[in-house]
Write an enzyme that holds these catalytic residues in place. Structure first.
Site, PDB file in Angstrom:
ATOM      1  N   TYR A 114      -1.474   8.023 -14.037  1.00 45.63           N
ATOM      2  CA  TYR A 114      -2.873   7.381 -13.722  1.00 45.63           C
ATOM      3  C   TYR A 114      -3.346   6.774 -15.071  1.00 45.63           C
ATOM      4  O   TYR A 114      -3.818   7.618 -15.942  1.00 45.63           O
ATOM      5  CB  TYR A 114      -3.908   8.502 -13.084  1.00 45.63           C
ATOM      6  CG  TYR A 114      -3.597   8.740 -11.631  1.00 45.63           C
ATOM      7  CD1 TYR A 114      -4.354   8.126 -10.810  1.00 45.63           C
ATOM      8  CD2 TYR A 114      -2.452   9.718 -11.480  1.00 45.63           C
ATOM      9  CE1 TYR A 114      -4.433   8.723  -9.471  1.00 45.63           C
ATOM     10  CE2 TYR A 114      -2.356  10.004  -9.940  1.00 45.63           C
ATOM     11  CZ  TYR A 114      -3.342   9.459  -9.037  1.00 45.63           C
ATOM     12  OH  TYR A 114      -3.240   9.999  -7.668  1.00 45.63           O
ATOM     13  N   HIS A 295      -5.821   7.210   3.520  1.00 47.51           N
ATOM     14  CA  HIS A 295      -5.075   7.527   2.394  1.00 47.51           C
ATOM     15  C   HIS A 295      -4.420   8.927   2.370  1.00 47.51           C
ATOM     16  O   HIS A 295      -5.049  10.104   2.519  1.00 47.51           O
ATOM     17  CB  HIS A 295      -5.596   7.223   1.144  1.00 47.51           C
ATOM     18  CG  HIS A 295      -4.644   7.453  -0.099  1.00 47.51           C
ATOM     19  ND1 HIS A 295      -3.668   6.592  -0.221  1.00 47.51           N
ATOM     20  CD2 HIS A 295      -4.628   8.218  -0.963  1.00 47.51           C
ATOM     21  CE1 HIS A 295      -3.001   6.989  -1.586  1.00 47.51           C
ATOM     22  NE2 HIS A 295      -3.572   8.086  -1.783  1.00 47.51           N
ATOM     23  N   HIS A 297      -0.622  10.983   0.855  1.00 46.16           N
ATOM     24  CA  HIS A 297       0.926  10.689   0.215  1.00 46.16           C
ATOM     25  C   HIS A 297       2.024  10.780   1.296  1.00 46.16           C
ATOM     26  O   HIS A 297       1.986  10.744   2.443  1.00 46.16           O
ATOM     27  CB  HIS A 297       0.897  11.784  -0.968  1.00 46.16           C
ATOM     28  CG  HIS A 297      -0.093  11.294  -2.062  1.00 46.16           C
ATOM     29  ND1 HIS A 297      -0.188  11.959  -3.244  1.00 46.16           N
ATOM     30  CD2 HIS A 297      -0.897  10.306  -2.358  1.00 46.16           C
ATOM     31  CE1 HIS A 297      -1.249  11.297  -4.037  1.00 46.16           C
ATOM     32  NE2 HIS A 297      -1.267  10.330  -3.359  1.00 46.16           N
TER      33      HIS A 297
END
Length: 529
Positions: A114, A295, A297
């Site tokens: 990130y 959202h 994963h």
């Protein structure tokens, strides 16, 4: 005093326009650590006799500037008036000159990274509206960039410089939590509705944003360079309302877990908005939700968000029961939904982990999990996020595990013998447990609330229709030869479409019906602009 505009094309060639409130000469450069020594500098200006000079240089120390042997900046123009000097020039993102800094990010050899940096928003003298944004993904990195989020920063925040891990050792790189715009895998550009857009340029608007790019380098490839980001479009032609984004779902933390080997496992994130007025500093107007971004994963299979008022479900805000990680895009809701202060929002995520032998914990990695819904609404308020998570001790005790605090509760999940029964026990306990709700404002004010997970009722679907029994073989043959052309005139937005249905193989006749039938449908449209 200084205005800088820039852009880059598909050939990774950047164009800069630098305007400085001075006469004589101007300089611009890139620094590896924010210091002058080691910087890559371009300098130019106009002599008193009107001649122009322009040079690609590097800084040796605080007092020494040397010209590069390789001149990689190209001057397009330099002009001067009574007060300002303007220089227009271009350069590739990466040159072969060791004296030049790469205008890119070197992606670490890590499965998940990130990367965060803080960027000023455009300096405008009056209020403007950002009406559209689009991803700008480095072409060869389309499988590397997982998501891009832009967070608005409170104007009281003291922000760091440079690029660093968003959630690493330096907590300052995690500042700013109100989502500004967002993109994830499979998404495209998005234009806000005619009645609302994102405000910049007023004292109440953010001056800086935090750019967060999540990289997934699963193959641990070295030498990857990236220059991806988000392009925003803004205008002085104002909409009626200012847009806000509310992040809801499950707080991303290992308290959220998904057992291995689960055909289906549902997790819940709860938002209780009863404290919104007090945290906002004034009454919060009704939220008019016009779009959402869902959202999770890789193990996510479905996401839905439901709305409740006075303990009763009003309906589903948005849902996707065939969630595909590769197709994450902002979706407009069918009708504007009104969320009033005091309403509850419940986000349910369905996961499948048949291919995993270990627990999947909530976290930032692509192999971790998330359960989030971003609600786009107007008019804007100061609340940035409202997310929940269950009492992990309750879940651990329901699974017959000993634990005295949250950390032990998380660790206890590793000792569970996971099978269909324990998976169902964990799912039921996480839903029944008391929920902790974290509410945060754009100025990083945070408050905890509590709540309970309610059931989600699914509206009845419209009746389906089966017409296959009414088609005779002769009608099927007629249908197979269909050539349908819809022609439109050259008006803005009109589509010309052709539809063709083909039979790829003979039909086996059984009486007057078909035993085995395959139809292939192809169509193509051309939009007239």
């Amino acid at each position: 005093m200084v205005h800088l505009r820039w852009d880059h094309d598909e050939q990774e060639l950047m164009t800069f326009e630098l305007q400085v409130h001075t006469t004589g000469w101007v300089a611009f450069g890139f620094s590896p650590q924010g210091e002058l020594p080691g910087s890559d500098i371009v300098i130019g200006g106009i002599f008193s006799n009107g001649s122009i000079y322009f040079s690609d240089c590097h800084v040796v120390d605080e007092a020494t500037l040397e010209e590069d042997e390789s001149q990689d900046y190209q001057l397009l123009s330099v002009t001067e008036n009574e007060t300002s000097t303007t220089m227009l020039f271009k350069r590739h993102l990466r040159t072969c000159d060791p004296g030049d800094q790469d205008i890119t990010f070197a992606v670490p050899v890590e499965e998940t990274k990130y990367a965060c940096t803080f960027i000023p928003l455009p300096m405008v003298k009056q209020k403007h509206h950002i009406y559209k944004f689009e991803p700008v993904i480095t072409p060869h990195n389309i499988t590397l960039v997982h998501h891009i989020l832009v967070y608005a920063c409170g104007n009281a925040s003291v922000l760091p410089t440079g690029i660093d891990d968003c959630y690493g050792i330096n907590p300052d790189f995690a500042l700013c939590s109100q989502v500004f715009v967002g993109w994830a895998v499979g998404g495209e550009s998005y234009q806000f509705p005619d009645e609302a857009a994102v405000s910049i340029g007023t004292p109440w608007d953010p001056q800086y944003v935090r750019l967060e790019i999540h990289y997934s380098n699963f193959d641990l490839l070295p030498g990857l360079i990236d220059s991806s980001g988000v392009r925003i479009y803004y205008t002085p032609e104002l909409r009626k309302y200012d847009v806000g984004v509310l992040q809801t779902g499950i707080f991303t933390f290992p308290v959220h877990f998904i057992p291995p080997g689960a055909e289906s496992y549902r997790s819940y994130g709860f938002c209780n908005s009863s404290q919104f007025d007090e945290m906002n500093g004034m009454l919060v107007p009704d939220l008019h939700v016009f779009a959402c971004l869902l959202h999770t994963h890789l193990s996510g299979r479905g996401v839905k968000a439901a709305q409740y008022r006075n303990g009763k479900q009003l309906g589903i805000i948005c849902e996707d029961n065939k969630y595909d990680f590769r197709l994450q895009e902002i979706r407009d809701v069918k009708e504007i939904l009104i969320i009033k202060p005091g309403d509850e929002i419940l986000v349910e995520c369905n996961f499948q982990t048949l291919d995993r032998s270990e627990i999947t914990f909530g976290g930032p990695s692509t192999m971790n999990e998330m359960c989030l819904t971003f609600l786009f609404y107007y008019p804007r308020n100061n609340i940035s996020s409202c997310m929940g998570y269950p009492d992990i001790l309750y879940v651990a005790h329901a699974l017959k595990q000993e634990a005295s605090d949250a950390v032990e509760g998380i660790m206890a999940m590793e000792f569970v013998d996971w099978d269909n029964e324990t998976v169902r026990i964990a799912e039921k306990a996480a839903k029944e447990a008391d929920q902790v709700v974290l509410i945060k404002t754009i100025n990083e004010l945070q408050r905890n609330e509590t709540g309970l997970i309610r059931d989600i009722s699914i509206p009845e679907r419209a009746a389906c229709h089966n017409i296959s029994g009414y088609l005779t073989l002769s009608r099927l043959r007629a249908t197979a030869n269909l050539r349908l052309t819809t022609e439109g005139v050259g008006m803005q937005g009109v589509k010309i479409c052709k539809l063709k249905i083909l039979m790829p193989e003979p039909l086996h006749n059984k009486g007057d019906h078909t035993e085995a039938m395959t139809l292939h449908l192809t169509s193509y449209c051309q939009k007239i602009n």
